[in-house]
Each structure stands twice: as C-alpha cells, then as structure tokens.
Motif scaffolding. Structure first.
Motif, short mmCIF file in Angstrom:
data_model
loop_
_atom_site.label_atom_id
_atom_site.label_comp_id
_atom_site.label_asym_id
_atom_site.label_seq_id
_atom_site.Cartn_x
_atom_site.Cartn_y
_atom_site.Cartn_z
N ASP A 61 -7.13 -33.23 20.04
CA ASP A 61 -6.11 -33.91 19.24
C ASP A 61 -6.35 -35.41 19.19
O ASP A 61 -6.18 -36.05 18.15
CB ASP A 61 -4.72 -33.66 19.82
N LYS A 62 -6.76 -35.98 20.32
CA LYS A 62 -6.87 -37.43 20.43
C LYS A 62 -8.14 -37.99 19.79
O LYS A 62 -8.08 -38.96 19.04
CB LYS A 62 -6.83 -37.83 21.91
N ASP A 63 -9.28 -37.38 20.06
CA ASP A 63 -10.56 -37.99 19.72
C ASP A 63 -11.31 -37.37 18.53
O ASP A 63 -12.26 -37.97 18.04
CB ASP A 63 -11.50 -37.95 20.93
N TYR A 64 -10.94 -36.18 18.10
CA TYR A 64 -11.75 -35.47 17.10
C TYR A 64 -10.91 -35.05 15.90
O TYR A 64 -9.72 -34.78 16.03
CB TYR A 64 -12.40 -34.23 17.72
N THR A 65 -11.55 -34.98 14.75
CA THR A 65 -10.93 -34.45 13.54
C THR A 65 -11.46 -33.03 13.36
O THR A 65 -12.63 -32.85 13.02
CB THR A 65 -11.29 -35.31 12.32
N VAL A 66 -10.61 -32.06 13.62
CA VAL A 66 -11.04 -30.66 13.54
C VAL A 66 -9.95 -29.82 12.89
O VAL A 66 -8.82 -30.27 12.69
CB VAL A 66 -11.37 -30.08 14.93
N GLU A 67 -10.30 -28.57 12.58
CA GLU A 67 -9.40 -27.56 12.02
C GLU A 67 -8.62 -28.06 10.83
O GLU A 67 -9.21 -28.46 9.85
CB GLU A 67 -8.46 -27.01 13.10
N GLY A 68 -7.30 -28.06 10.89
CA GLY A 68 -6.46 -28.34 9.73
C GLY A 68 -6.70 -29.70 9.10
O GLY A 68 -6.80 -29.83 7.88
N GLN A 69 -6.80 -30.74 9.93
CA GLN A 69 -7.04 -32.09 9.40
C GLN A 69 -8.36 -32.14 8.64
O GLN A 69 -8.43 -32.71 7.54
CB GLN A 69 -7.08 -33.11 10.52
N LEU A 70 -9.40 -31.57 9.21
CA LEU A 70 -10.72 -31.61 8.58
C LEU A 70 -10.74 -30.78 7.30
O LEU A 70 -11.31 -31.20 6.29
CB LEU A 70 -11.78 -31.10 9.55
N ARG A 71 -10.09 -29.63 7.31
CA ARG A 71 -10.02 -28.80 6.10
C ARG A 71 -9.30 -29.55 4.97
O ARG A 71 -9.70 -29.48 3.80
CB ARG A 71 -9.32 -27.49 6.38
N ARG A 72 -8.22 -30.25 5.30
CA ARG A 72 -7.49 -31.02 4.30
C ARG A 72 -8.37 -32.14 3.73
O ARG A 72 -8.38 -32.39 2.52
CB ARG A 72 -6.22 -31.61 4.89
N GLN A 73 -9.13 -32.81 4.59
CA GLN A 73 -10.01 -33.89 4.11
C GLN A 73 -11.06 -33.34 3.15
O GLN A 73 -11.34 -33.94 2.11
CB GLN A 73 -10.70 -34.57 5.28
N VAL A 74 -11.64 -32.20 3.49
CA VAL A 74 -12.68 -31.61 2.65
C VAL A 74 -12.08 -31.20 1.31
O VAL A 74 -12.67 -31.46 0.25
CB VAL A 74 -13.34 -30.41 3.36
N SER A 75 -10.90 -30.57 1.32
CA SER A 75 -10.30 -30.14 0.06
C SER A 75 -9.88 -31.35 -0.79
O SER A 75 -9.95 -31.29 -2.02
CB SER A 75 -9.11 -29.22 0.30
#
Length: 127
Positions: A61-75
């Motif tokens: 949560d603190k250091d990485y952009t993964v899962e939901g946040q990353l999927r939203r950025q890609v879309s």
C-alpha cells in the motif's frame, strides 16, 4: 490461502512466486517485498504468519502501485489514446493488435475469437 489486496495468492507455492500473482508485482518486486518485510522468500505462502502478511500488505500500500490503482492507470492511458484518436487508440478501439504485430495470419490471440460479419458470404467472380 492468504489474501492480499483482494487477491487470493496460492498457498502451496513459495512466497516469492505467490506474490507474482498480484497485478504489477514481478519477481524482482516480490524479492524486494520479502526482503523489506523480513519474510523468507522460499517459505510456502500457507506458512506465513498473520503479522508477516500484514507487513507485506502495508508495504504494498505504501510503496508500490499495484492491482486496482495500476489497472485504473492503464485503462486511463488507453482511454486517453482513444480520445485523442491516435493510431494506437484506433487500434484499441477496433480490437486489433496495437504494438505492430501482424494481422494477416495467426493474430487470433490479441483479436479474440473470429467475429462473423453479416452479409459477407463468398464473393463470386462475375466476369
């Protein structure tokens, strides 16, 4: 089966491999996570204690952009390309290969199953 960021990671695999089931976490990131959280990367995921899972989740949560946040950025990036009508955006819109792959043969993986177009039966030569 441990659960991280809403994803069930496989319990019978080593922790380093199980973490790669999260979208945006590859082998290198999984190694870094295990090192920072103080978790044995070769231990099975089912053997992780609750506090170890919590430490990994906090780091994600603190250091990485993964899962939901990353999927939203890609879309968002894809919708931006569609909006400005760039070449890549048009390829996304039409469901064609985007990154220069050939479309003449064996392009079914990117394009999905064959889509039948109505009214396009065999064209006969009327000469």
């Amino acid at each position: 089966m441990p659960r991280l960021l809403g994803v069930d990671i496989p319990a019978d695999r080593p922790t380093i491999i199980s973490l790669t089931y999260l979208y945006g976490v590859g082998e290198k990131t999984a190694r870094e996570l295990c090192h920072k959280a103080g978790v044995n990367p070769q231990a099975r995921a089912r053997d992780l204690q609750e506090d170890e899972v919590a430490r990994i989740a906090a780091l994600l949560d603190k250091d990485y952009t993964v899962e939901g946040q990353l999927r939203r950025q890609v879309s968002q990036n894809i919708s931006r390309l569609r909006d400005i009508a760039s070449y890549r955006g048009m390829r996304h819109r039409r469901g064609l290969p985007v990154r220069g792959q050939r479309t003449k043969t064996n392009a079914r993986t990117r394009k999905g199953p064959k889509k039948t177009v109505a009214g396009k039966k065999g064209v006969k030569d009327l000469r």
